[in-house]
Design a protein around this motif. Structure first.
Motif, short mmCIF file in Angstrom:
data_model
loop_
_atom_site.label_atom_id
_atom_site.label_comp_id
_atom_site.label_asym_id
_atom_site.label_seq_id
_atom_site.Cartn_x
_atom_site.Cartn_y
_atom_site.Cartn_z
N GLY A 1 0.68 -1.09 0.01
CA GLY A 1 -0.17 0.13 0.02
C GLY A 1 0.77 1.23 0.24
N PHE A 2 2.07 1.26 -0.41
CA PHE A 2 2.95 2.36 -0.76
C PHE A 2 2.25 3.26 -1.53
CE2 PHE A 2 6.33 0.85 2.06
CZ PHE A 2 6.42 -0.44 1.66
N ARG A 3 2.43 4.79 -1.21
CA ARG A 3 1.95 5.67 -2.15
C ARG A 3 3.14 5.77 -3.27
NH1 ARG A 3 2.03 11.05 0.51
NH2 ARG A 3 3.53 10.43 1.66
N PHE A 4 2.67 6.26 -4.35
CA PHE A 4 3.45 5.98 -5.61
C PHE A 4 4.95 7.15 -5.21
CE2 PHE A 4 5.02 5.57 -9.75
CZ PHE A 4 5.48 7.13 -10.48
N GLY A 5 6.08 6.62 -5.52
CA GLY A 5 7.12 7.25 -5.22
C GLY A 5 7.80 7.28 -3.64
N PHE A 6 6.96 6.52 -2.93
CA PHE A 6 7.25 6.32 -1.43
C PHE A 6 7.43 4.88 -1.09
CE2 PHE A 6 7.41 10.38 0.10
CZ PHE A 6 6.88 11.55 -0.75
N GLY A 7 8.43 4.07 -1.72
CA GLY A 7 8.55 2.72 -1.45
C GLY A 7 9.06 2.42 -0.28
N LEU A 8 9.45 1.14 0.02
CA LEU A 8 10.27 0.60 1.17
C LEU A 8 11.58 1.59 1.44
CD1 LEU A 8 10.15 -1.35 3.43
CD2 LEU A 8 11.59 -2.43 2.27
#
Length: 129
Positions: free
Chosen positions: A26-33
């Protein structure tokens, strides 16, 4: 919705090993792990929750509490959005519910999250003597 789920808990013998995983979704686009720092906690019955380790994914900075230093090791697999906690030389006092939590703001000294954007539900680890 950002979520983290722990897995890998179970029963181990004194001196044995277990590997826990903390997997995000459920990560926002551009905000991965890689945008997060992941902290591992544990809570034993009747005891306060203890922060045992953290890893800041962006630069790999790691923190270990004295109680686990030299026995537990953190690693991350960004392709799987997963942080692993390898636990070796387990002791009965390691018995607890282990959980992970993630945040983007971190402490300079440790790389641990200042606050948490998401927490997992936890997984039970039991070490027999």
């Amino acid at each position: 919705q950002l979520q983290f789920v722990e897995s890998g808990g179970g029963l181990a013998q004194f001196g044995g090993s277990l590997r826990l995983a903390c997997t995000g979704s459920g990560f926002r686009f551009g905000f991965g792990l890689e945008s997060y720092s992941i902290a591992w906690f544990r809570q034993a019955p009747g005891k306060e929750r203890e922060r045992i380790s953290c890893i800041r994914i962006s630069d790999g900075m790691k923190y270990y509490a004295n109680s686990v230093k030299g026995r537990f090791t953190l690693s991350a697999d960004n392709s799987k959005n997963t942080v692993y906690l390898e636990m070796n030389s387990l002791k009965p006092e390691d018995t607890a519910v282990y959980s992970c939590a993630a945040g983007t703001r971190t402490y300079t000294e440790t790389g641990c999250p200042v606050r948490f954007d998401a927490r997992g539900q936890g997984t039970q680890v039991t070490v027999s003597s």
